[in-house]
Design an enzyme around this catalytic site. Structure first.
Site, mmCIF file in Angstrom:
data_model
loop_
_atom_site.group_PDB
_atom_site.id
_atom_site.type_symbol
_atom_site.label_atom_id
_atom_site.label_comp_id
_atom_site.label_asym_id
_atom_site.label_seq_id
_atom_site.Cartn_x
_atom_site.Cartn_y
_atom_site.Cartn_z
ATOM 1 N N THR A 112 126.239 -29.600 -63.335
ATOM 2 C CA THR A 112 126.858 -28.440 -63.973
ATOM 3 C C THR A 112 127.537 -28.930 -65.241
ATOM 4 O O THR A 112 128.530 -29.668 -65.179
ATOM 5 C CB THR A 112 127.879 -27.765 -63.045
ATOM 6 O OG1 THR A 112 127.205 -27.272 -61.893
ATOM 7 C CG2 THR A 112 128.561 -26.601 -63.751
ATOM 8 N N LYS A 187 125.202 -20.301 -63.866
ATOM 9 C CA LYS A 187 126.141 -20.987 -62.978
ATOM 10 C C LYS A 187 127.580 -20.715 -63.376
ATOM 11 O O LYS A 187 128.421 -20.359 -62.534
ATOM 12 C CB LYS A 187 125.858 -22.492 -62.999
ATOM 13 C CG LYS A 187 126.882 -23.365 -62.276
ATOM 14 C CD LYS A 187 126.867 -23.138 -60.779
ATOM 15 C CE LYS A 187 127.943 -23.977 -60.089
ATOM 16 N NZ LYS A 187 127.578 -25.401 -60.023
ATOM 17 N N LYS A 262 136.848 -27.169 -63.380
ATOM 18 C CA LYS A 262 135.844 -27.675 -64.322
ATOM 19 C C LYS A 262 134.907 -26.560 -64.769
ATOM 20 O O LYS A 262 134.638 -26.380 -65.965
ATOM 21 C CB LYS A 262 135.031 -28.795 -63.666
ATOM 22 C CG LYS A 262 133.820 -29.249 -64.479
ATOM 23 C CD LYS A 262 132.864 -30.097 -63.653
ATOM 24 C CE LYS A 262 131.557 -30.324 -64.387
ATOM 25 N NZ LYS A 262 130.566 -31.051 -63.576
#
Length: 307
Positions: A112, A187, A262
């Site tokens: 990611t 995502k 994050k």
């Protein structure tokens, strides 16, 4: 004449040869389980990680281990990576994969990272004749180990088609999101929504209790009403309510608050670049920054403890 079937991802679709030689770079909490599932699916996995402990676990799972990424990608049909951030992804692909893996190999980054870096690395791969996709995951450590991840895949259709057999061995759903970088876009948008949803769920349960409602009673009502959402019915932040979740284990395991932070930072960076308005996403980032400062290893649903 050399048998080329094992060197081509297309061999997985004709019923003659389902075994592929796959390099796996990055064997952490997620990558270790993913690599093991590729072995279970009958593939030959050439694994690399900087951690000797991770390499040892991969070897126990049936992977062949290597001391560097360049050796791991030699002669493979595909390269899969699961790395901590965009800077490392760019360094590994431009330094150790592109130009060292066979040009017929399909490159699959499951990390990611930010959308811009994903597209930059894909452009570098395409310029050298490689097929590449970004394929971040949803599902967490348990899904990685159980082979039930969802992959959101960005890349050209022919690259997606080549990557799908590899990804299917590690997940329950493989969804093409569009061009390069769109897997990352899906995502971070999904996880921004999840963070907002979890904070709202935690606020509602906390207020319900302060108003004298039993948590289970509130769950029974809201789970079949308009307030129903995944954070409530599948991942309830209140211990002993709904299906088993990290809240039943003192918020250990699951999806760490530091990782949610994050993803929220990546989402806010993407929002700034694209000019998108995300006031709730911004507030969610602020709340998770405060929570993760002292509780980064706890599951993100533990944010209810701050309410």
């Amino acid at each position: 004449m050399q048998d080329r079937r094992a060197a081509s991802p297309l061999a997985t679709t004709n019923g003659e040869d389902t075994n592929m030689k796959i390099a796996f770079i990055g064997l952490g909490n997620m990558g270790g389980g993913m690599a093991a599932n590729l072995v279970k699916a009958g593939h030959s996995v050439r694994a690399f990680d900087l951690s000797e402990e991770a390499l040892s676990a991969a070897k126990d799972a049936g992977c062949q281990t290597f001391s560097n990424a360049r050796e791991a990608v030699e002669g493979v049909d595909a390269v899969v990576s699961m790395l901590p951030n965009g800077e490392i992804v760019k360094k590994v692909y431009t330094g150790d994969v592109i130009g060292h893996a066979p040009h017929a190999a399909t490159l699959i980054d499951c990390s990611t990272i930010d959308v811009a870096t994903a597209r930059e690395v894909a452009d570098a791969a395409h310029a050298e004749g490689y097929k590449m996709v970004d394929a971040p995951v949803s599902g967490g450590i348990a899904a990685a180990a159980g082979g039930t991840l969802t992959f959101m895949v960005g890349g050209e259709k022919h690259a997606f088609d080549a990557a799908e057999p590899v990804l299917s061995a590690m997940g329950k759903a493989v969804i093409h999101a569009g061009d390069a970088g769109n897997g990352q876009a899906a995502k971070i948008c999904n996880n921004m929504l999840l963070a907002i949803q979890m904070i709202g769920t935690a606020e509602a349960f906390s207020m319900a209790q302060k108003l004298g409602l039993d948590p289970q009673t509130f769950y029974d009502i809201s789970s079949v009403s308009s307030g129903q959402c995944w954070s409530m019915t599948s991942y309830c932040p209140v211990p002993g309510v709904g299906p088993q979740s990290p809240s039943d284990n003192e918020y250990k395991g699951g999806f760490a608050a530091a990782l949610m932070l994050k993803d929220l930072k990546l989402a806010m960076e993407a929002a700034k670049r694209s000019g998108a308005s995300t006031p709730l996403g911004g507030h969610a980032r602020e709340l998770y920054e405060k929570f993760a400062a002292d509780n980064g290893a706890l599951d993100f649903s533990g944010i209810i403890k701050t309410l």
